[in-house]
Design a protein around this motif. Sequence first.
Motif, PDB file in Angstrom:
ATOM      1  N   HIS A   1       0.726  20.073 -26.718  1.00 44.56           N
ATOM      2  CA  HIS A   1       0.784  21.335 -27.463  1.00 44.56           C
ATOM      3  C   HIS A   1       1.232  22.470 -26.552  1.00 44.56           C
ATOM      4  CE1 HIS A   1      -0.563  24.786 -29.848  1.00 44.56           C
ATOM      5  NE2 HIS A   1      -0.366  23.975 -30.884  1.00 44.56           N
ATOM      6  N   GLU A   2       1.998  23.405 -27.118  1.00 43.46           N
ATOM      7  CA  GLU A   2       2.583  24.495 -26.344  1.00 43.46           C
ATOM      8  C   GLU A   2       1.549  25.461 -25.757  1.00 43.46           C
ATOM      9  OE1 GLU A   2       5.170  26.756 -28.834  1.00 43.46           O
ATOM     10  OE2 GLU A   2       3.592  27.240 -30.252  1.00 43.46           O
ATOM     11  N   CYS A   3       0.336  25.464 -26.268  1.00 44.37           N
ATOM     12  CA  CYS A   3      -0.688  26.385 -25.750  1.00 44.37           C
ATOM     13  C   CYS A   3      -1.095  26.040 -24.320  1.00 44.37           C
ATOM     14  CB  CYS A   3      -1.908  26.397 -26.658  1.00 44.37           C
ATOM     15  SG  CYS A   3      -2.860  24.876 -26.636  1.00 44.37           S
ATOM     16  N   ASN A   4      -0.759  24.858 -23.836  1.00 45.93           N
ATOM     17  CA  ASN A   4      -1.121  24.437 -22.487  1.00 45.93           C
ATOM     18  C   ASN A   4      -0.117  24.872 -21.427  1.00 45.93           C
ATOM     19  OD1 ASN A   4      -3.545  22.914 -23.135  1.00 45.93           O
ATOM     20  ND2 ASN A   4      -2.153  21.565 -24.214  1.00 45.93           N
ATOM     21  N   PHE A   5       0.943  25.553 -21.829  1.00 49.43           N
ATOM     22  CA  PHE A   5       1.992  25.960 -20.890  1.00 49.43           C
ATOM     23  C   PHE A   5       2.125  27.477 -20.876  1.00 49.43           C
ATOM     24  CE2 PHE A   5       3.182  21.762 -22.478  1.00 49.43           C
ATOM     25  CZ  PHE A   5       3.254  21.068 -21.285  1.00 49.43           C
ATOM     26  N   ASN A   6       2.466  28.024 -19.718  1.00 51.28           N
ATOM     27  CA  ASN A   6       2.640  29.468 -19.578  1.00 51.28           C
ATOM     28  C   ASN A   6       4.030  29.918 -19.993  1.00 51.28           C
ATOM     29  OD1 ASN A   6       0.067  29.709 -18.585  1.00 51.28           O
ATOM     30  ND2 ASN A   6       0.707  29.498 -16.463  1.00 51.28           N
ATOM     31  N   ASN A   7       5.056  29.207 -19.578  1.00 48.24           N
ATOM     32  CA  ASN A   7       6.440  29.620 -19.799  1.00 48.24           C
ATOM     33  C   ASN A   7       7.121  28.705 -20.819  1.00 48.24           C
ATOM     34  OD1 ASN A   7       6.320  27.439 -18.166  1.00 48.24           O
ATOM     35  ND2 ASN A   7       7.761  28.174 -16.644  1.00 48.24           N
ATOM     36  N   ILE A   8       6.657  28.740 -22.033  1.00 50.26           N
ATOM     37  CA  ILE A   8       7.130  27.829 -23.067  1.00 50.26           C
ATOM     38  C   ILE A   8       8.604  28.036 -23.386  1.00 50.26           C
ATOM     39  CG2 ILE A   8       6.396  29.269 -24.997  1.00 50.26           C
ATOM     40  CD1 ILE A   8       6.250  25.485 -24.819  1.00 50.26           C
ATOM     41  N   ARG A   9       9.072  29.274 -23.382  1.00 51.88           N
ATOM     42  CA  ARG A   9      10.474  29.544 -23.705  1.00 51.88           C
ATOM     43  C   ARG A   9      11.411  28.891 -22.686  1.00 51.88           C
ATOM     44  NH1 ARG A   9      12.137  34.899 -26.084  1.00 51.88           N
ATOM     45  NH2 ARG A   9      12.813  33.660 -27.825  1.00 51.88           N
ATOM     46  N   THR A  10      11.062  28.962 -21.410  1.00 48.90           N
ATOM     47  CA  THR A  10      11.871  28.350 -20.353  1.00 48.90           C
ATOM     48  C   THR A  10      11.900  26.833 -20.509  1.00 48.90           C
ATOM     49  OG1 THR A  10      11.204  30.119 -18.860  1.00 48.90           O
ATOM     50  CG2 THR A  10      12.180  28.177 -17.865  1.00 48.90           C
ATOM     51  N   ILE A  11      10.773  26.240 -20.832  1.00 51.44           N
ATOM     52  CA  ILE A  11      10.696  24.790 -20.990  1.00 51.44           C
ATOM     53  C   ILE A  11      11.574  24.329 -22.142  1.00 51.44           C
ATOM     54  CG2 ILE A  11       9.148  22.891 -21.594  1.00 51.44           C
ATOM     55  CD1 ILE A  11       6.948  24.409 -20.078  1.00 51.44           C
ATOM     56  N   VAL A  12      11.505  25.004 -23.275  1.00 53.95           N
ATOM     57  CA  VAL A  12      12.301  24.620 -24.442  1.00 53.95           C
ATOM     58  C   VAL A  12      13.788  24.855 -24.171  1.00 53.95           C
ATOM     59  CG1 VAL A  12      12.756  25.126 -26.872  1.00 53.95           C
ATOM     60  CG2 VAL A  12      10.413  24.972 -26.057  1.00 53.95           C
ATOM     61  N   ASP A  13      14.135  25.941 -23.480  1.00 50.36           N
ATOM     62  CA  ASP A  13      15.539  26.201 -23.139  1.00 50.36           C
ATOM     63  C   ASP A  13      16.096  25.112 -22.229  1.00 50.36           C
ATOM     64  OD1 ASP A  13      15.623  28.457 -24.679  1.00 50.36           O
ATOM     65  OD2 ASP A  13      15.347  29.852 -23.006  1.00 50.36           O
ATOM     66  N   CYS A  14      15.296  24.625 -21.294  1.00 46.99           N
ATOM     67  CA  CYS A  14      15.749  23.545 -20.413  1.00 46.99           C
ATOM     68  C   CYS A  14      15.974  22.258 -21.200  1.00 46.99           C
ATOM     69  CB  CYS A  14      14.739  23.303 -19.300  1.00 46.99           C
ATOM     70  SG  CYS A  14      14.734  24.582 -18.051  1.00 46.99           S
ATOM     71  N   LEU A  15      15.128  21.996 -22.176  1.00 43.93           N
ATOM     72  CA  LEU A  15      15.319  20.803 -23.005  1.00 43.93           C
ATOM     73  C   LEU A  15      16.619  20.899 -23.791  1.00 43.93           C
ATOM     74  CD1 LEU A  15      11.706  20.334 -24.369  1.00 43.93           C
ATOM     75  CD2 LEU A  15      12.861  18.894 -22.705  1.00 43.93           C
ATOM     76  N   HIS A  16      16.922  22.088 -24.318  1.00 47.76           N
ATOM     77  CA  HIS A  16      18.161  22.286 -25.060  1.00 47.76           C
ATOM     78  C   HIS A  16      19.376  22.143 -24.161  1.00 47.76           C
ATOM     79  CE1 HIS A  16      17.054  23.388 -29.129  1.00 47.76           C
ATOM     80  NE2 HIS A  16      16.039  24.083 -28.650  1.00 47.76           N
ATOM     81  N   SER A  17      19.344  22.720 -22.956  1.00 43.74           N
ATOM     82  CA  SER A  17      20.520  22.695 -22.091  1.00 43.74           C
ATOM     83  C   SER A  17      20.798  21.289 -21.574  1.00 43.74           C
ATOM     84  CB  SER A  17      20.343  23.659 -20.913  1.00 43.74           C
ATOM     85  OG  SER A  17      19.281  23.244 -20.088  1.00 43.74           O
TER      86      SER A  17
END
Length: 76
Positions: A50-66
């Motif tokens: 779950h995303e609540c366990n991470f601080n920088n969720i936007r960066t993580i999702v952007d890396c998955l997309h790239s």
Amino acid sequence: MNKYKIDKMSGVLRMNGDRYIPHQLHQLPKKYHEFDPRDIIKMRGYVYIHECNFNNIRTIVDCLHSNRDLNYKEKR
């Protein structure tokens, strides 16, 4: 019954309005054992956290997309 949807570009799982970030077993975060078991879903060879366990969720999702945009899997 819970309905879920997996984003094809990033692999992010959406269930009941919540987002879960995919990880393979050898890529689990160091603090994996400290996460609440209710925030972890194991499905289709991935561990979704779950995303609540991470601080920088936007960066993580952007890396998955790239990574998906580079067609990494298809170049081998």
